[in-house]
Design an enzyme around this catalytic site. Structure first.
Site, PDB file in Angstrom:
ATOM      1  N   LYS A  35       2.762 -29.309 -11.184  1.00 35.89           N
ATOM      2  CA  LYS A  35       3.304 -30.552 -11.736  1.00 35.89           C
ATOM      3  C   LYS A  35       3.628 -31.504 -10.590  1.00 35.89           C
ATOM      4  O   LYS A  35       4.404 -31.168  -9.696  1.00 35.89           O
ATOM      5  CB  LYS A  35       4.560 -30.283 -12.572  1.00 35.89           C
ATOM      6  CG  LYS A  35       5.058 -31.542 -13.302  1.00 35.89           C
ATOM      7  CD  LYS A  35       6.229 -31.251 -14.228  1.00 35.89           C
ATOM      8  CE  LYS A  35       6.644 -32.540 -14.950  1.00 35.89           C
ATOM      9  NZ  LYS A  35       7.805 -32.350 -15.837  1.00 35.89           N
ATOM     10  N   THR A  94       6.895 -28.377 -19.481  1.00 35.19           N
ATOM     11  CA  THR A  94       6.115 -28.733 -18.295  1.00 35.19           C
ATOM     12  C   THR A  94       6.784 -28.346 -16.977  1.00 35.19           C
ATOM     13  O   THR A  94       6.103 -28.126 -15.979  1.00 35.19           O
ATOM     14  CB  THR A  94       5.824 -30.242 -18.266  1.00 35.19           C
ATOM     15  OG1 THR A  94       7.056 -30.970 -18.252  1.00 35.19           O
ATOM     16  CG2 THR A  94       4.998 -30.653 -19.471  1.00 35.19           C
ATOM     17  N   ASP A  95       8.120 -28.255 -16.957  1.00 35.07           N
ATOM     18  CA  ASP A  95       8.809 -28.102 -15.678  1.00 35.07           C
ATOM     19  C   ASP A  95       8.444 -26.817 -14.945  1.00 35.07           C
ATOM     20  O   ASP A  95       8.330 -26.812 -13.718  1.00 35.07           O
ATOM     21  CB  ASP A  95      10.329 -28.173 -15.876  1.00 35.07           C
ATOM     22  CG  ASP A  95      10.803 -29.580 -16.204  1.00 35.07           C
ATOM     23  OD1 ASP A  95       9.996 -30.524 -16.080  1.00 35.07           O
ATOM     24  OD2 ASP A  95      11.977 -29.742 -16.585  1.00 35.07           O
ATOM     25  N   THR A 145       9.238 -29.699 -24.199  1.00 37.17           N
ATOM     26  CA  THR A 145       9.240 -31.053 -24.772  1.00 37.17           C
ATOM     27  C   THR A 145       8.327 -31.155 -25.986  1.00 37.17           C
ATOM     28  O   THR A 145       8.629 -31.886 -26.940  1.00 37.17           O
ATOM     29  CB  THR A 145       8.802 -32.068 -23.704  1.00 37.17           C
ATOM     30  OG1 THR A 145       9.710 -32.000 -22.598  1.00 37.17           O
ATOM     31  CG2 THR A 145       8.792 -33.479 -24.259  1.00 37.17           C
ATOM     32  N   TYR A 157      -1.411 -24.372  16.242  1.00 36.62           N
ATOM     33  CA  TYR A 157      -0.329 -24.749  17.143  1.00 36.62           C
ATOM     34  C   TYR A 157       0.459 -23.528  17.616  1.00 36.62           C
ATOM     35  O   TYR A 157       0.443 -22.459  16.981  1.00 36.62           O
ATOM     36  CB  TYR A 157       0.627 -25.725  16.446  1.00 36.62           C
ATOM     37  CG  TYR A 157       0.016 -27.088  16.186  1.00 36.62           C
ATOM     38  CD1 TYR A 157      -0.092 -28.032  17.202  1.00 36.62           C
ATOM     39  CD2 TYR A 157      -0.452 -27.415  14.918  1.00 36.62           C
ATOM     40  CE1 TYR A 157      -0.650 -29.280  16.959  1.00 36.62           C
ATOM     41  CE2 TYR A 157      -1.020 -28.665  14.655  1.00 36.62           C
ATOM     42  CZ  TYR A 157      -1.109 -29.586  15.682  1.00 36.62           C
ATOM     43  OH  TYR A 157      -1.665 -30.817  15.437  1.00 36.62           O
ATOM     44  N   ASP A 181      13.944 -24.793 -23.390  1.00 34.98           N
ATOM     45  CA  ASP A 181      13.508 -25.635 -22.292  1.00 34.98           C
ATOM     46  C   ASP A 181      12.922 -24.717 -21.233  1.00 34.98           C
ATOM     47  O   ASP A 181      13.444 -23.636 -20.969  1.00 34.98           O
ATOM     48  CB  ASP A 181      14.713 -26.397 -21.727  1.00 34.98           C
ATOM     49  CG  ASP A 181      14.336 -27.434 -20.696  1.00 34.98           C
ATOM     50  OD1 ASP A 181      13.829 -27.037 -19.621  1.00 34.98           O
ATOM     51  OD2 ASP A 181      14.569 -28.636 -20.922  1.00 34.98           O
ATOM     52  N   SER A 182      11.837 -25.134 -20.572  1.00 35.69           N
ATOM     53  CA  SER A 182      11.186 -24.213 -19.638  1.00 35.69           C
ATOM     54  C   SER A 182      12.028 -23.912 -18.404  1.00 35.69           C
ATOM     55  O   SER A 182      11.746 -22.951 -17.684  1.00 35.69           O
ATOM     56  CB  SER A 182       9.815 -24.748 -19.213  1.00 35.69           C
ATOM     57  OG  SER A 182       9.931 -25.890 -18.394  1.00 35.69           O
TER      58      SER A 182
END
Length: 332
Positions: free
Chosen positions: A156, A85-86, A12, A277, A53-54
């Site tokens: 993120k 950022t993704d 971006t 557990y 784009d990532s």
């Protein structure tokens, strides 16, 4: 005068409007003047490694980036990586493992709005990244919204807010305030020994998230497709089902066949503890490894990286029983 290398991979930060929506389109030449506005007396050089784009950044791109940073070491006092950022937290995590004992700062950053937008967060994120990269604090970091996190602890957590990233289960290593860039040196990674570039990894690693009613054949199908490792996001502290659909039985079978299975928690904070557990204790007895308080990004990339270093089960277990780059706190 300190000299930094800015590596642009797209995202971006460098996006432009197109008929098909936002896509990376601003080159390093177009970005450099804006970057210099926040650099003060720091000399900047900038280059394009990718312009995507990532979502379109893949593990072989991590290797390209790590190799380029190795080449830059003799010539620059720090590196800034502009990244979408993704998947930025995945890249920052993997490079934390690939760049062993990195002697300079490597700082990832990006933005929620393009640098061309008049109210974008890009310039502030860039300012933070540039000055952290010039700080002399060695390690791999992620700078966003006036704070700096360890790359291997960042995740993120928001899709639209400028405060898109958080440091998970670990304090921020620095913040920008009216007092300037305040670095908490006690939280920095420990650098000891010579730098080593370690880019080998296994691409036969996957992630499975537990959900009620999950079928064991999902795991056995992945084994049949040649997967060497699986990171399982289990319930709560690390629970795996063993009644009705005996998923835990499939886990044990895969471990016996030589697959490495790492188990963590779906919960973002506080991590797993398989010894509490019955479901977790059964998983430990089946031979799984525990992710403790690692982020999903760190657990996945560490598993990929470790399986690239060795196929020996004892050595794999040894890697996951210690903290390499402050990615995990081992619960005793």
């Amino acid at each position: 005068m300190k000299k930094l290398l800015i590596i642009n991979t797209g995202g971006t930060f460098s996006s432009v409007e197109s008929e098909r929506g936002l896509k990376p389109g601003l080159s390093s030449h177009e970005l450099l003047d804006a970057m210099r506005l926040v650099a003060g007396g720091i000399e900047l050089e900038m280059e394009d490694l990718l312009l995507v784009d990532s979502a379109n950044i893949f593990p072989d791109d991590w290797c390209r980036l790590a190799c380029r940073i190795e080449e830059a070491l003799p010539h620059y006092q720090g590196v800034v990586v502009i990244h979408g950022t993704d998947t930025m937290a995945y890249t920052a995590s993997m490079l934390s493992f690939m760049l062993q004992q990195i002697p300079i700062p490597v700082v990832f950053t990006g933005s929620q709005l393009s640098i061309s937008h008049p109210v974008a967060d890009a310039m502030e994120n860039c300012r933070c990244a540039v000055h952290m990269a010039a700080s002399g604090c060695a390690g791999v970091f992620l700078a966003f919204n006036r704070k700096v996190m360890l790359g291997v602890r960042a995740s993120k957590v928001r899709t639209m807010s400028f405060d898109a990233f958080e440091s998970i289960n670990y304090p921020d290593v620095a913040q920008i305030s009216s007092l300037g860039l305040n670095i908490h040196r006690e939280y920095l990674p420990s650098i000891h020994g010579d730098f080593r570039l370690c880019t080998k990894y296994s691409d036969k690693v996957g992630i499975l998230k537990m959900y009620p009613g999950i079928q064991p054949d999902l795991l056995t199908m992945m084994e049949a497709r040649g997967y060497r490792g699986i990171y399982i996001e289990a319930f709560g502290l690390g629970g795996l089902p063993f009644l009705k659909n005996d998923f835990l039985g499939a886990v044990q079978q895969c471990v016996e066949h030589g697959m490495t299975i790492l188990v963590g928690s779906q919960c973002r904070y506080e991590g797993s503890s398989l010894s509490v557990y019955e479901t977790g204790l059964k998983a430990l007895k089946s031979g799984v490894l525990q992710a403790y308080d690692m982020t999903a990004e760190a657990a996945y990339t560490k598993l990929m990286w470790v399986l690239g270093q060795t196929e020996d089960p004892q050595k794999i277990q040894a890697y996951f029983s210690k903290d390499l780059v402050r990615e995990v706190q081992i619960a005793l």
